[in-house]
Design a protein around this motif. Structure first.
Motif, PDB file in Angstrom:
ATOM      1  N   ILE A 164      -5.871   4.809   1.602  1.00 35.40           N
ATOM      2  CA  ILE A 164      -4.622   4.062   1.493  1.00 35.40           C
ATOM      3  C   ILE A 164      -3.692   4.426   2.649  1.00 35.40           C
ATOM      4  CG2 ILE A 164      -2.546   3.711   0.109  1.00 35.40           C
ATOM      5  CD1 ILE A 164      -4.957   2.355  -1.055  1.00 35.40           C
ATOM      6  N   SER A 176       8.451  -2.985  -0.369  1.00 39.19           N
ATOM      7  CA  SER A 176       7.637  -2.094  -1.208  1.00 39.19           C
ATOM      8  C   SER A 176       8.398  -1.633  -2.447  1.00 39.19           C
ATOM      9  CB  SER A 176       7.199  -0.869  -0.406  1.00 39.19           C
ATOM     10  OG  SER A 176       8.320  -0.128   0.041  1.00 39.19           O
ATOM     11  N   ALA A 225       3.033   6.230  -5.493  1.00 39.87           N
ATOM     12  CA  ALA A 225       2.678   6.430  -6.902  1.00 39.87           C
ATOM     13  C   ALA A 225       1.555   7.455  -7.043  1.00 39.87           C
ATOM     14  CB  ALA A 225       2.262   5.100  -7.523  1.00 39.87           C
ATOM     15  N   LEU A 226       0.617   7.451  -6.098  1.00 35.47           N
ATOM     16  CA  LEU A 226      -0.450   8.455  -6.125  1.00 35.47           C
ATOM     17  C   LEU A 226       0.117   9.864  -6.009  1.00 35.47           C
ATOM     18  CD1 LEU A 226      -3.256   6.930  -3.881  1.00 35.47           C
ATOM     19  CD2 LEU A 226      -3.473   7.580  -6.280  1.00 35.47           C
ATOM     20  N   ILE A 245       4.769  -0.704 -10.274  1.00 37.43           N
ATOM     21  CA  ILE A 245       3.840   0.411 -10.456  1.00 37.43           C
ATOM     22  C   ILE A 245       4.443   1.462 -11.382  1.00 37.43           C
ATOM     23  CG2 ILE A 245       2.695   2.333  -9.278  1.00 37.43           C
ATOM     24  CD1 ILE A 245       2.419   0.449  -6.838  1.00 37.43           C
ATOM     25  N   PHE A 295       7.173  -3.585  -5.409  1.00 34.55           N
ATOM     26  CA  PHE A 295       5.879  -3.085  -5.868  1.00 34.55           C
ATOM     27  C   PHE A 295       6.042  -1.733  -6.563  1.00 34.55           C
ATOM     28  CE2 PHE A 295       4.697  -5.591  -1.979  1.00 34.55           C
ATOM     29  CZ  PHE A 295       4.092  -6.638  -2.655  1.00 34.55           C
ATOM     30  N   LEU A 305       0.819  -1.207   0.000  1.00 34.82           N
ATOM     31  CA  LEU A 305       0.000   0.000   0.000  1.00 34.82           C
ATOM     32  C   LEU A 305       0.855   1.260   0.000  1.00 34.82           C
ATOM     33  CD1 LEU A 305      -2.843  -1.056   2.459  1.00 34.82           C
ATOM     34  CD2 LEU A 305      -2.971  -0.842  -0.029  1.00 34.82           C
ATOM     35  N   SER A 311      -2.073   1.847   5.152  1.00 29.92           N
ATOM     36  CA  SER A 311      -0.630   1.657   5.059  1.00 29.92           C
ATOM     37  C   SER A 311       0.087   2.103   6.328  1.00 29.92           C
ATOM     38  CB  SER A 311      -0.084   2.436   3.856  1.00 29.92           C
ATOM     39  OG  SER A 311       1.323   2.380   3.817  1.00 29.92           O
ATOM     40  N   VAL A 367       1.750   2.013  -3.511  1.00 30.81           N
ATOM     41  CA  VAL A 367       0.596   2.626  -4.171  1.00 30.81           C
ATOM     42  C   VAL A 367       0.471   4.087  -3.751  1.00 30.81           C
ATOM     43  CG1 VAL A 367      -1.923   2.566  -4.397  1.00 30.81           C
ATOM     44  CG2 VAL A 367      -0.626   0.432  -4.344  1.00 30.81           C
ATOM     45  N   VAL A 415       2.095   1.463 -14.482  1.00 25.26           N
ATOM     46  CA  VAL A 415       1.106   2.524 -14.317  1.00 25.26           C
ATOM     47  C   VAL A 415       1.646   3.876 -14.755  1.00 25.26           C
ATOM     48  CG1 VAL A 415      -0.417   3.692 -12.683  1.00 25.26           C
ATOM     49  CG2 VAL A 415       0.048   1.247 -12.417  1.00 25.26           C
TER      50      VAL A 415
END
Length: 300
Positions: free
Chosen positions: A235, A262, A34-35, A269, A265, A28, A239, A31, A273
């Motif tokens: 998130i 992480s 990345a957000l 991502i 991941f 998470l 997280s 993620v 993405v």
């Protein structure tokens, strides 16, 4: 549920629960990063996220969980200062460098300092195998930084600044991980710390983001930005909340290092993405960081 969580602190069940929470936090957090680095300005995204989780946490802090004990207020103040500096550095790093450049260095630098802090504050220690894992992790980090300095062609003019900011951010990661672990252990109810932390922590960046948005010549639409903020707020709860709870249930150093899987991941991502060029060598170095974290966990 609170009573059950407290009852498994320091037990084998608590260890397994902390392992699962740290792995969930790893995914998470990638993620979440990345957000913040996505198509919107990182400062605006962070402001939308912080404002969202501040609003979401307020009813729980004020009306659901027990109020903090008097000794918790200085702890909340310290956590707010550390997290504010961390977020300022992280936003600046994302402004200067690509996600797959900044994120692994930030997440990889923190564990070494966290291990030292856990030893000094919580009297935790690592065996020889676990220290080998820390060295493997650090080799992946500095190898990745060296590779980026040598071969990355884009953002050459800001790359050194991005890496420097990433290392400083990693130091703040270690500081907040250790301090938060102290804070969540200092209160009788861990959910009191989590609810009040998120409410207090969410005040600063919405103000910074609004001022930045107001000064932009071509300000982005508020609706999509706030949608991303609400998603990021959820998130963040899962997280950051997971890793904080893991540090209460089990060893701080192990939880912090396991979270650094992480980086794997993050590579996926960034490639799938964000459409950033990763390449096999950088993937291998990120995997080395994750391998070090695994050695630490299973070498204990």
């Amino acid at each position: 549920m609170t009573d059950w969580l407290i009852s498994i602190e320091g037990t084998q069940t608590g260890h397994h629960m902390a392992l699962g929470l740290a792995l969930m936090a790893a995914f998470l957090h990638a993620v979440f990063g990345a957000l913040q680095k996505g198509r919107h300005d990182p400062w605006l995204t962070r402001g939308a996220i912080d404002g969202s989780y501040c609003v979401m946490a307020a009813p729980f802090a004020l009306f659901v969980v027990p109020w903090p004990e008097p000794h918790m207020w200085p702890i909340f103040a310290g956590a707010w200062v550390i997290h504010s500096i961390y977020k300022l550095l992280q936003a600046a790093a994302y402004t200067k460098g690509a996600y797959t450049v900044v994120y692994p260095v930030v997440r990889g630098t923190g564990p070494l300092f966290t291990v030292v802090g856990a030893y000094l504050i919580f009297n935790e220690s690592f065996n020889t195998v676990q220290w080998i894992g820390v060295l493997v992790l650090m080799a992946g980090i500095f190898g990745l930084a060296l590779y980026n300095l040598m071969y990355l062609q884009t953002e050459r003019d800001t790359l050194r600044a991005a890496l420097g900011l990433a290392v400083l951010t990693g130091v703040l990661v270690a500081m907040y991980t250790t301090f938060d672990a102290y804070g969540i252990r200092a209160t009788a109810n861990p959910f009191t710390f989590l609810a009040w932390f998120f409410m207090i922590d969410g005040f600063l960046f919405p103000i910074i983001a609004y001022r930045r948005w107001h000064r932009m010549e071509d300000s982005p639409a508020v609706g999509p930005l706030m949608q991303r903020g609400v998603f990021g707020g959820v998130i963040a709860f899962l997280s950051f909340g997971a890793i904080m709870m893991a540090t209460r249930l089990d060893k701080v150093g192990e939880a912090a290092i396991l979270r650094e899987t992480s980086t794997v991941f993050a590579a996926l991502i960034g490639w799938l993405v964000l459409k950033e060029t990763v390449g096999p060598r950088r993937v291998m170095l990120m995997m080395l960081i994750a391998a070090g974290a695994v050695i630490v966990e299973f070498g204990g």
